[in-house]
Design an enzyme around this catalytic site. Sequence first.
Site, PDB file in Angstrom:
ATOM      1  N   GLY A  14       6.459  -7.648  71.727  1.00 18.33           N
ATOM      2  CA  GLY A  14       5.470  -8.576  71.199  1.00 18.33           C
ATOM      3  C   GLY A  14       6.097  -9.846  70.666  1.00 18.33           C
ATOM      4  N   ILE A  16       6.650 -11.462  67.487  1.00 17.45           N
ATOM      5  CA  ILE A  16       7.726 -11.437  66.491  1.00 17.45           C
ATOM      6  C   ILE A  16       8.720 -10.327  66.814  1.00 17.45           C
ATOM      7  CG2 ILE A  16       6.601  -9.859  64.850  1.00 17.45           C
ATOM      8  CD1 ILE A  16       8.697 -13.032  64.034  1.00 17.45           C
ATOM      9  N   LYS A 137      -3.330  -3.264  56.025  1.00 13.84           N
ATOM     10  CA  LYS A 137      -1.910  -3.271  55.675  1.00 13.84           C
ATOM     11  C   LYS A 137      -1.670  -2.561  54.341  1.00 13.84           C
ATOM     12  CE  LYS A 137      -0.508  -7.437  58.223  1.00 13.84           C
ATOM     13  NZ  LYS A 137       0.088  -8.785  58.143  1.00 13.84           N
TER      14      LYS A 137
END
Length: 321
Positions: A14, A16, A137
């Site tokens: 992906g 990052i 998150k």
Amino acid sequence: MAIVSKVLVIGGSGYIGKYIVEASVKNGHQTYALLREQTFSQPHIQDYFLRLGVHLIHGDIYDHESLVKAMKKVDVVISAVGHRSHSNILIQDQIKILAAIKEAGNIKRFIPSEYGMDVSRARVNAIGPAKSLFEAKMVIRQAIEKERIPFTIVCSNYFARICIPYLFQYDIQSSTMDHAIIFGDGTSKAIFSMEEDIATYTMKTINDPRTINKIVHIRPDGNIYSSNQLLSLWENKIGNTVSCKYITEEQLLKDIQDESDALNKLILAVAYSSFVKGDQTNFDLEPSIDVEATKLYPEVKHTTVDEYLDHLAATSSCNTN
């Protein structure tokens, strides 16, 4: 002498993730990438990783047995899974990674996929899809702590290569740097980090006892700007005035509500937190839970916003020189 680790990157193909994989290899770590079937079967991706010297593991976070098997080969796990539904892996699915880490029993450090704002602070003002992402998150953070898995959280705020060239225009397919959209009054400051630097700092943390069970904030002094400051700096670089449109808080809230594209809606909602509420910079770090990357690792030569804008100005069609 630097400690060499065996590092597994999940989501290494992906955006990052690729930077993290490259930084891991550059730092001499034995690096593994977990690739799903549809990714593993793409020759250009295989070639990319093999040229780097990365060990490829065929597996999937939804295949518990393959995930545990991959964990057994390493001592550090870094997640770079995305948050968009079209990637077929969501932030909250990292709960499956935690289950594999617990069963494997040999992982010394886990870095979950965050890399953006500090969601523990930003979720207070967050709205819409940004709030949903931040809460997802937080669920992972809480599960990590509950399972007593040694962790490091990396908060890098904005990816400079994505955010800066578009001067906060969320329709990235059509935007150019000869005009800008400013949210709110343009005075709230945000933080912009180069992706290569984010990856470098991330790899610095994995064997550092000072970062165990801590939030690592990447907030270089030279990379903190308000929209107005960033726009002014850009205009000075190109020697030209940029057409600018200010969007009030009220209008931005309406735009978020009316936006039909899921990605644009998320970008706008994050912009509301960052550029209207100032949630990237409106808090002080707490020594009990927070550390700052540039203070821990002064030897890292990170790229400043000013330096990056120099590069953009040299290649931009807006430059009138």
